[in-house]
Motif scaffolding. Structure first.
Motif, PDB file in Angstrom:
ATOM      1  N   GLY A   1       0.918  -0.944  -0.516  1.00 47.07           N
ATOM      2  CA  GLY A   1       0.125  -0.165  -0.378  1.00 47.07           C
ATOM      3  C   GLY A   1       0.562   0.760  -0.136  1.00 47.07           C
ATOM      4  N   LEU A   2       0.453   2.325  -0.888  1.00 45.22           N
ATOM      5  CA  LEU A   2       0.637   3.801  -0.391  1.00 45.22           C
ATOM      6  C   LEU A   2       1.626   3.898   0.630  1.00 45.22           C
ATOM      7  CD1 LEU A   2      -1.139   4.948  -3.642  1.00 45.22           C
ATOM      8  CD2 LEU A   2       1.222   4.216  -3.033  1.00 45.22           C
ATOM      9  N   GLY A   3       0.379   4.075   1.561  1.00 46.53           N
ATOM     10  CA  GLY A   3       0.612   4.542   3.424  1.00 46.53           C
ATOM     11  C   GLY A   3       1.736   3.960   3.332  1.00 46.53           C
TER      12      GLY A   3
ATOM     13  N   ALA B   1       9.877   5.132   3.009  1.00 50.98           N
ATOM     14  CA  ALA B   1      10.595   5.347   2.523  1.00 50.98           C
ATOM     15  C   ALA B   1      11.288   7.470   2.990  1.00 50.98           C
ATOM     16  CB  ALA B   1       9.854   5.628   0.716  1.00 50.98           C
ATOM     17  N   GLY B   2       9.957   7.325   4.217  1.00 55.90           N
ATOM     18  CA  GLY B   2      10.305   8.525   4.666  1.00 55.90           C
ATOM     19  C   GLY B   2       9.559   9.578   3.786  1.00 55.90           C
TER      20      GLY B   2
ATOM     21  N   SER C   1       2.434  13.493   0.081  1.00 51.89           N
ATOM     22  CA  SER C   1       3.536  13.754  -1.109  1.00 51.89           C
ATOM     23  C   SER C   1       3.356  12.587  -2.563  1.00 51.89           C
ATOM     24  CB  SER C   1       4.644  13.782  -0.586  1.00 51.89           C
ATOM     25  OG  SER C   1       5.835  14.193  -1.435  1.00 51.89           O
ATOM     26  N   LEU C   2       3.737  11.258  -2.024  1.00 51.44           N
ATOM     27  CA  LEU C   2       3.756   9.865  -2.644  1.00 51.44           C
ATOM     28  C   LEU C   2       2.451  10.517  -3.336  1.00 51.44           C
ATOM     29  CD1 LEU C   2       5.894   7.530  -3.383  1.00 51.44           C
ATOM     30  CD2 LEU C   2       4.460   6.343  -1.833  1.00 51.44           C
TER      31      LEU C   2
ATOM     32  N   ASN D   1       5.213  14.516 -10.810  1.00 48.72           N
ATOM     33  CA  ASN D   1       6.772  14.742 -11.239  1.00 48.72           C
ATOM     34  C   ASN D   1       7.922  14.327 -10.088  1.00 48.72           C
ATOM     35  OD1 ASN D   1       8.564  15.823 -12.636  1.00 48.72           O
ATOM     36  ND2 ASN D   1       8.317  17.071 -12.638  1.00 48.72           N
ATOM     37  N   PRO D   2       8.322  13.040 -10.038  1.00 50.35           N
ATOM     38  CA  PRO D   2       8.629  12.944  -9.000  1.00 50.35           C
ATOM     39  C   PRO D   2       9.867  13.027  -8.185  1.00 50.35           C
ATOM     40  CG  PRO D   2       7.480  10.837  -9.453  1.00 50.35           C
ATOM     41  CD  PRO D   2       7.481  11.575  -9.994  1.00 50.35           C
TER      42      PRO D   2
END
Length: 109
Positions: A58-60, A66-67, A72-73, A82-83
């Motif tokens: 999951g993104l969370g 990943a900190g 933001s992710l 635009n990471p």
């Protein structure tokens, strides 16, 4: 409208398959990353990275490991995202992957 019993969305099936088969996830992401070079195809590459992150817990969870903030992710891996290189590297590392470089294939005349 009632839900059909036993029906699974394409996205849910895709996440399940990527979660179950790491080699498939790597190949899927490798193919999708090639689209990042083309501004017209960039959204597909970002959405593929997002799908693999979803399959990885999951993104969370990926954002926390990943900190990066979850918001933001989500923004970075959206169709118009635009990471930064830092974000891209952190997400890949969290998923046990890394960025690599290969020569561009060119047709010889």
């Amino acid at each position: 409208m009632s839900q059909l019993k036993g029906v699974v969305s394409h996205h849910e099936r895709e996440i399940a398959e990527l979660r179950a088969d790491r080699e498939l996830a790597v190949a899927y992401l490798k193919a999708a990353m090639e689209s990042l070079d083309d501004p017209d195809e960039r959204a597909a590459g970002l959405l593929a990275l997002r799908t693999v992150a979803e399959a990885h817990g999951g993104l969370g969870a990926v954002a926390a490991e990943a900190g990066i903030s979850r918001e933001s992710l989500y923004r970075s891996l959206s169709p118009k995202g635009n990471p930064t290189l830092k974000t891209l590297l952190a997400v890949l590392k969290t998923m046990g992957m890394r960025l690599s470089v290969e020569p561009e294939h060119q047709a010889h005349a």
